[in-house]
Design a protein around this motif. Structure first.
Motif, mmCIF file in Angstrom:
data_model
loop_
_atom_site.group_PDB
_atom_site.id
_atom_site.type_symbol
_atom_site.label_atom_id
_atom_site.label_comp_id
_atom_site.label_asym_id
_atom_site.label_seq_id
_atom_site.Cartn_x
_atom_site.Cartn_y
_atom_site.Cartn_z
ATOM 1 N N ASP A 1 0.829 -1.208 0.000
ATOM 2 C CA ASP A 1 0.000 0.000 0.000
ATOM 3 C C ASP A 1 0.863 1.259 0.000
ATOM 4 O O ASP A 1 1.250 1.771 1.050
ATOM 5 C CB ASP A 1 -0.925 -0.013 1.228
ATOM 6 N N ASN B 1 2.084 4.927 -2.686
ATOM 7 C CA ASN B 1 2.016 5.686 -3.925
ATOM 8 C C ASN B 1 3.248 6.577 -3.997
ATOM 9 O O ASN B 1 4.110 6.549 -3.109
ATOM 10 C CB ASN B 1 0.723 6.499 -4.020
ATOM 11 N N ASN C 1 0.308 -3.504 -14.522
ATOM 12 C CA ASN C 1 -0.809 -2.624 -14.877
ATOM 13 C C ASN C 1 -2.055 -3.373 -15.312
ATOM 14 O O ASN C 1 -3.100 -2.760 -15.494
ATOM 15 C CB ASN C 1 -0.370 -1.662 -15.999
ATOM 16 N N ASN C 2 -1.948 -4.693 -15.436
ATOM 17 C CA ASN C 2 -3.093 -5.444 -15.943
ATOM 18 C C ASN C 2 -3.260 -6.760 -15.166
ATOM 19 O O ASN C 2 -3.123 -7.837 -15.745
ATOM 20 C CB ASN C 2 -2.912 -5.731 -17.445
ATOM 21 N N PRO D 1 -2.572 -3.969 -11.561
ATOM 22 C CA PRO D 1 -1.405 -3.556 -10.781
ATOM 23 C C PRO D 1 -1.152 -4.528 -9.635
ATOM 24 O O PRO D 1 -2.058 -5.231 -9.185
ATOM 25 C CB PRO D 1 -1.792 -2.167 -10.280
ATOM 26 N N ASN E 1 -1.114 -5.287 -6.268
ATOM 27 C CA ASN E 1 -1.607 -4.847 -4.969
ATOM 28 C C ASN E 1 -1.594 -5.957 -3.926
ATOM 29 O O ASN E 1 -1.959 -5.737 -2.774
ATOM 30 C CB ASN E 1 -3.022 -4.289 -5.101
ATOM 31 N N ALA F 1 3.745 0.456 -12.055
ATOM 32 C CA ALA F 1 2.287 0.603 -11.977
ATOM 33 C C ALA F 1 1.927 2.080 -12.103
ATOM 34 O O ALA F 1 2.340 2.904 -11.281
ATOM 35 C CB ALA F 1 1.786 0.043 -10.648
ATOM 36 N N LYS F 2 1.146 2.420 -13.116
ATOM 37 C CA LYS F 2 0.822 3.822 -13.362
ATOM 38 C C LYS F 2 -0.013 4.416 -12.237
ATOM 39 O O LYS F 2 0.063 5.616 -11.968
ATOM 40 C CB LYS F 2 0.082 3.945 -14.692
ATOM 41 N N THR F 3 -0.818 3.573 -11.567
ATOM 42 C CA THR F 3 -1.637 4.089 -10.473
ATOM 43 C C THR F 3 -0.796 4.440 -9.248
ATOM 44 O O THR F 3 -1.212 5.261 -8.426
ATOM 45 C CB THR F 3 -2.693 3.047 -10.075
ATOM 46 N N LYS F 4 0.372 3.827 -9.126
ATOM 47 C CA LYS F 4 1.239 4.076 -7.965
ATOM 48 C C LYS F 4 2.408 5.002 -8.318
ATOM 49 O O LYS F 4 2.781 5.871 -7.522
ATOM 50 C CB LYS F 4 1.798 2.750 -7.424
ATOM 51 N N PRO G 1 3.143 7.240 -11.271
ATOM 52 C CA PRO G 1 2.815 7.862 -12.559
ATOM 53 C C PRO G 1 4.035 8.409 -13.293
ATOM 54 O O PRO G 1 4.016 8.542 -14.514
ATOM 55 C CB PRO G 1 1.847 8.982 -12.171
#
Length: 726
Positions: free
Chosen positions: A330, A332, A360-361, A363, A365, A377-380, A382
Motif C-alpha cells: 500500500d 504511492n 498494470n493489468n 497492478p 496490490n 504501476a501507473k496508479t502508484k 505515474p
C-alpha cells in the motif's frame, strides 16, 4: 602462467601403461597450516593418504599408507558410496580410473598481497578401457588455509554417456569418532544448529527443492574428528558447497570405522546425458581444516570469502532503509517520496523499494498478480522509477529496487503471452506456491527476458537490487528441454548463472542482495555475483541472534543483511539495533513514527556503525558465548592490526539473580592496553558497566575478561563495547 608438470604416465593405445619409469612422488596440496596429500599406488589408482595439519618434514608424506581411493568410481570393486557413476555408450555401467598426469599452476594472488602463493593442482584420471577422463582440481589458498575442489568429466565415445553420480569432492578420514554439526530450518527459523555423532552407515543432508534449495537444509557443515569440537578446541573440517541448486552431502562410516565424505549436486531426478567432447563441470566444494576448533575454521572461511568468494568482499557496503514493513503493497509516489526523505534524515546510504511497484493489468496490490510484468504501476508511480531515483538524489541517498525475475503469476501479461516459458507438467493441474510459478531458465529466450528485466532497472541508475526467489520447483517440466527432463534441476541453475554472468559483465560492481524468502539461497555459488544475502524474513531480535550465529559459521558479517524492524515491538529499539549491527545494517521501519529520542539514537547508531564497520565487516570474528549454551550471547570483532575491536553482548531470557560471568575475549594483542567504552546508549542514559571508560591490557581481557551485563540486568537487554588500543 607458471606451470610445473610434476609427473606424467605413458599413454599407450588409449590405455594407461602398466609400467612407469619411476614412482610418482606424493601429490601435496598445501596451505600455510594444512596439507591434503594424494598418491599414485602400484595399481596406478589415485589414493587419498592424508588431510590434516601440515607436516614439518615433507619427506614424511611418502610414508603415508594407500588406504582410500581418492575419487571412487562405481561399478567395479567399490562397496560403498561412489563419487562418480556413469553408463557407457555400449551399456557398460562401470568406470575405472587410473592416474594419467598432474600439473600445478598459479592462481590469482591474495587481494591484499602482491605475493602469488595460491596454487591449483590439476590431476587427470583416465579409464584404461574407455575414452573417459575425470579431472580433479584443487585450488589452495595459502594464507587463508582454504582449499577449493571441483571435478570435470568428459569423454570421446561415439554417443552420449549417462552420468548418475558426479560428486564435486570426496574426502576420507580415519578417526575414533566423528561428530557432525549441521544447519537446518524452515521459513523464519533458518540456520538452526544441530550436532550428533556419526555412526555406521550413511548420513545424508540433501535438498530437492530446485530454486529455493536451502530452505530446509544448509549446504555447509562442521566435522569434528575424535571428539566434538568447540569454538576453540578440536580438530575440525568446515565445508560448504558453492551451488544454488539441489545439493547432497553424504557421510558414510564403513565397516572399519573409516569415513568418506562426498559433496556435490544432488543426482535425484538428474541423470545427465553428456555428449562426446563436452565437459560436465561440478560446482566447487570449499573447505578448511583447523586444529583450534570451529572458530578458527570460520575465520579462515571469512577471510577467503572476503577476498575470493563474495563480490567486492573487501569493499564498503551500503546501509539502507526498506519500505516493506512500513507500507507492504500500500503505497504511492508521494508516500515513497516521504520515505526517501526519511532515509536521508536517518543517515543511511540508500532507500530500497520492495515488492508492489509494478504491473498494470492488473497492478500489483497483493501477491496474486503481476509477477512477470515489470513495468511501473501507473496508479502508484505515474512518473516511473526515474522519478524515485531523482528524489533519492535530492535527499542525498541512492535508490534500490526489489525484483523477482525468475517467477510469474498466472494473472499476468507474461503468462498469457508465453505459457511455454513456465515450468509445469503436461496433463496435470498447475500447482501454485505463493500464487506463482517458476519461469524456465533452461530456455535461452527466458534467460534473455530475465537479463532484460535487470538491465532495464540498472539503466535507470538504480543503484541496488534485491533479487528475490519465493518459490521452489514442483510439477517441474520444461517444454524447452523436451526429452532431457532429467537435466532440469542442473540446467536451471546453469541458466541462472548465465544471466548473472551477463549482468556482472555489464554492471560489475552494482551491489545486489541474494534473497529467497529468507536464507533459502545461501551459498558461494550465488555470492560470487552478489554482495550480500538475506538470512531470514524473521527479524525478531532474539531469533536473529540464533539465525545470524548459525550463518556466521560460514559467511562473513558483511554478507549478512541485518535490519532493524518492528517484527517484535516488545524488544527495545536499542536491543533490535544492537543485534542488527552485528551484520550489514539496514532498517525496515517507519522513521516518521519514531520519538525524538529514538530518532536521535538511530542517527547516532548509523554514524557509529559507519565508523566501526571496517572492524565489523573485515575484522576477525570470535563467537565468545553461545546462545545455544545459556541465556547470554557474546560476539567480538577484532581489526587485523589489533588496534580496534567491537564487542556485542546480549541477555536473552535471563532469570532473576542469574549469575552473569565475565566474558574472556580473544584475538587481542596481550601486550597492548585497550580503553573500553560502551556505545549505542539511548539519549540521557549512562553506562552501568564497570568496564566503561576503563583501560585493560589485552592479556587481562583474554585471561580474566570483563562483564558485558550489569548485575541483575533484565532479559532482552544488550550492550555494545568499543575497544581502542592506546
Amino acid at each position: 602462467m607458471l606451470k610445473s608438470v610434476l609427473s606424467c604416465c605413458l599413454l599407450l593405445l588409449g590405455g594407461v601403461a602398466s609400467v612407469m619409469a619411476q614412482p610418482t612422488p606424493p601429490i601435496v596440496v598445501e596451505t600455510q597450516h594444512t596439507s591434503l596429500v594424494l598418491a599414485v599406488g602400484p595399481d596406478q589408482k589415485l589414493y587419498h593418504t592424508y588431510l590434516g595439519a601440515r607436516l614439518t618434514n615433507a619427506a614424511d608424506y611418502a610414508a603415508l599408507p594407500h588406504q582410500h581411493e581418492a575419487y571412487v568410481p562405481a561399478g567395479t570393486d567399490n562397496l560403498f558410496e561412489p563419487a562418480i557413476r556413469l553408463t557407457h555408450t555400449d551399456g557398460n555401467p562401470s568406470l575405472s580410473l587410473a592416474f594419467a598426469s598432474v600439473e600445478t599452476i598459479q592462481v590469482k594472488g591474495n587481494v591484499d598481497s602482491p605475493a602469488n602463493d595460491n596454487k591449483e593442482t590439476v590431476i587427470r584420471l583416465r579409464d584404461p578401457q574407455y575414452p573417459v577422463d575425470v579431472v580433479l582440481h584443487f585450488a589452495a589458498y595459502y594464507q587463508e588455509d582454504v582449499i577449493k575442489t571441483w571435478t570435470e568429466i568428459r569423454h570421446r565415445e561415439r554417443k552420449p554417456v549417462v552420468l548418475t553420480n558426479y560428486a564435486s569432492a570426496m574426502l576420507h578420514f580415519n578417526a575414533h569418532q566423528y561428530w557432525l554439526t549441521q544447519f537446518h530450518g524452515d521459513w523464519a527459523k533458518e540456520a538452526g544448529q544441530q550436532e550428533s555423532q556419526l555412526t555406521s552407515g550413511v548420513k545424508v543432508i540433501d535438498t530437492k527443492l530446485g530454486t529455493r534449495p536451502h530452505w530446509y537444509q544448509t549446504p555447509a557443515f562442521f566435522l569434528g574428528l575424535d571428539q566434538a569440537a568447540t569454538e576453540t578446541t578440536g580438530q575440525v573440517l568446515a565445508g560448504t558447497l558453492a551451488w544454488t541448486g539441489n545439493f547432497r552431502l553424504a557421510f558414510e562410516v564403513d565397516n572399519l570405522n573409516a569415513l568418506r565424505v562426498s559433496a556435490g549436486i544432488n543426482p535425484y531426478a538428474s541423470e545427465y546425458t553428456l555428449p562426446a567432447n563436452q565437459t560436465f563441470t561440478t560446482p566447487e566444494f570449499i573447505f578448511t581444516y583447523s586444529t583450534q576448533g570451529k572458530g578458527q575454521a570460520s575465520r579462515n572461511l571469512h577471510r577467503w570469502a572476503r577476498r575470493f568468494g563474495v563480490l567486492d568482499g573487501t569493499e564498503p557496503r551500503l546501509t539502507l532503509l526498506n519500505n516493506w514493513e512500513a507500507t507492504f503493497f500500500d503505497f504511492n509516489e508521494p508516500k515513497l517520496d516521504g520515505l526517501i526523505a526519511d532515509a536521508g534524515k536517518l543517515g543511511v546510504d540508500l532507500f530500497l523499494l520492495d515488492d508492489g511497484w509494478f504491473g498494470n493489468n492488473p497492478p500489483r496490490n497483493d501477491d496474486r498478480t503481476s509477477l512477470g510484468d515489470w513495468q511501473p504501476a501507473k496508479t502508484k508511480l505515474p512518473h516511473g522509477v526515474g522519478h524515485l531515483v531523482q528524489t533519492a538524489d535530492k535527499n542525498g541517498v541512492k535508490f534500490g529496487i526489489w525484483i523477482e525475475p525468475e517467477m510469474v503469476n498466472p494473472q499476468s501479461d507474461l503468462y498469457r503471452q508465453h505459457p511455454e516459458w513456465v515450468l509445469k507438467l503436461p496433463n496435470r493441474p498447475e500447482h501454485y506456491y505463493r500464487n506463482q510459478l517458476v519461469l524456465d531458465l533452461t530456455n535461452p529466450k527466458v534467460q534473455d527476458f530475465v537479463f532484460n528485466v535487470v538491465d532495464e532497472q540498472l539503466r535507470q541508475n538504480v543503484a541496488y537490487v534485491k533479487w528475490d526467489c519465493n518459490r521452489m520447483i514442483t510439477n517441474g517440466y520444461s517444454q524447452y528441454l523436451k526429452q532431457n527432463q532429467s537435466h532440469l534441476y542442473i540446467d536451471y541453475v546453469r541458466g541462472l548463472y548465465k544471466v548473472l554472468d551477463r549482468v556482472r559483465q555489464k554492471y560489475p560492481h552494482v551491489p545486489m542482495m541474494l534473497c529467497s524468502g529468507g536464507g533459502a539461497r545461501s551459498d558461494y555459488g550465488g555470492l560470487k555475483y552478489f554482495t550480500e544475502f538475506w538470512p531470514s524474513d524473521n527479524t525478531d531480535a532474539v531469533e536473529r541472534v540464533f539465525i545470524q550465529w548459525g550463518f556466521s559459521n560460514f559467511f562473513p558479517s558483511n554478507t549478512l543483511c541485518s535490519h532493524v524492524t518492528n517484527w517484535n515491538r516488545q524488544h527495545t529499539l536499542k536491543f533490535r539495533t544492537d543485534v542488527a549491527m552485528m551484520g550489514k545494517l539496514g532498517y525496515d521501519i517507519e522513521v516518521e513514527k519514531m520519538t525524538p529520542a529514538e530518532l536521535q539514537f538511530s542517527q547516532q547508531a548509523v554514524k557509529d556503525y559507519k565508523r566501526l564497520s571496517p572492524v565489523i565487516w573485515q575484522g576477525d570474528q570470535y563467537r565468545l558465548r553461545s546462545p545455544y549454551e545459556g541465556n547470554q550471547a557474546a560476539v567480538l570483532y577484532v581489526e587485523e592490526r589489533q588496534t580496534k575491536a567491537v564487542l556485542f553482548g546480549y541477555n536473552l531470557h535471563t532469570r532473576t539473580n542469574e549469575t552473569v560471568l565475565p566474558v574472556r575475549l580473544q584475538g587481542l594483542d596481550p601486550a597492548r592496553r585497550y580503553r573500553v567504552a560502551e556505545i549505542n546508549l539511548m539519549p540521557g542514559t549512562k553506562s552501568e558497566l564497570p568496564a566503561h571508560t576503563q583501560t585493560y591490557s589485552g592479556d587481562y581481557l583474554m585471561q580474566v575478561g570483563i562483564t558485558v551485563s550489569p548485575l541483575n540486568a533484565p532479559a532482552l537487554t544488550s550492550h555494545v563495547l568499543e575497544l581502542t588500543a592506546e
